[in-house]
Write a protein that holds these residues in place. Structure first.
Motif, mmCIF file in Angstrom:
data_model
loop_
_atom_site.group_PDB
_atom_site.id
_atom_site.type_symbol
_atom_site.label_atom_id
_atom_site.label_comp_id
_atom_site.label_asym_id
_atom_site.label_seq_id
_atom_site.Cartn_x
_atom_site.Cartn_y
_atom_site.Cartn_z
ATOM 1 N N PRO A 176 -3.874 46.953 -5.030
ATOM 2 C CA PRO A 176 -4.171 46.412 -3.697
ATOM 3 C C PRO A 176 -2.916 45.768 -3.104
ATOM 4 N N ASP A 206 -13.618 48.385 0.949
ATOM 5 C CA ASP A 206 -13.944 47.840 -0.365
ATOM 6 C C ASP A 206 -14.323 46.378 -0.145
ATOM 7 N N TRP A 253 -10.352 43.464 -6.965
ATOM 8 C CA TRP A 253 -9.372 44.475 -6.533
ATOM 9 C C TRP A 253 -8.197 44.507 -7.497
ATOM 10 N N LEU A 292 -9.493 46.494 2.568
ATOM 11 C CA LEU A 292 -10.041 45.500 1.653
ATOM 12 C C LEU A 292 -10.549 44.309 2.456
ATOM 13 N N VAL A 302 -7.745 49.762 -6.421
ATOM 14 C CA VAL A 302 -8.593 50.138 -5.296
ATOM 15 C C VAL A 302 -8.393 51.606 -4.935
#
Length: 147
Positions: A138, A52, A59, A70, A64
């Motif tokens: 996240p 992502d 986020w 991430l 997510v």
């Protein structure tokens, strides 16, 4: 040089740029795949290494995809230095952003530098969320330094 000549040269440069962009969209690199994968598929299929590339605020705002890495996309080199050691030989690198614009640009930059498949997740998180996917929060373990 007259302003008319400058204007014509500027218009020609814009036309060339537009033609190159159009050509790039018609003929993407061979290792670039554009798919409209579901959030469930991205979270559960081991064939994808999902990254992502949105920002930490994005986020936190939407959540997510479960299991996603991430990492906000900066330069292709720094991005690949972080991702390369984590990507298994059988996996496709799947990039997702908010709407698909950033992941499209990032995927094109990355595909020039790698020999594996790169997936641009069409429509981004907006489409995934619109299809009913329930995100997770996240975490630092996923790569969010401010979460």
């Amino acid at each position: 040089m007259s302003w008319q000549t400058v204007f014509i040269l500027f218009a020609a440069l814009i036309a060339v740029r537009m033609a190159l962009n159009f050509y790039a969209k018609l003929y993407p690199p061979e290792n670039l795949v554009i798919e409209d994968l579901s959030g469930k598929k991205l979270a559960s299929a081991s064939e994808y290494y999902v990254v992502d590339i949105r920002t930490p605020n994005e986020w936190k705002e939407t959540g997510v995809i479960k299991g996603a890495h991430l990492l906000t996309f900066g330069s292709p080199e720094s991005f690949l230095n972080e991702i390369r050691p984590k990507l298994a030989s059988y996996q496709k690198l799947a990039l997702i952003c908010r709407s698909g614009n950033r992941s499209s640009r990032a995927a094109r930059k990355v595909t020039k530098r790698v020999n594996w498949s790169v997936v641009d997740v069409q429509g981004g998180m907006t489409r995934v969320l619109g299809n009913g996917y329930k995100t997770v929060q996240p975490t630092r373990a996923m790569g969010c330094e401010t979460c």
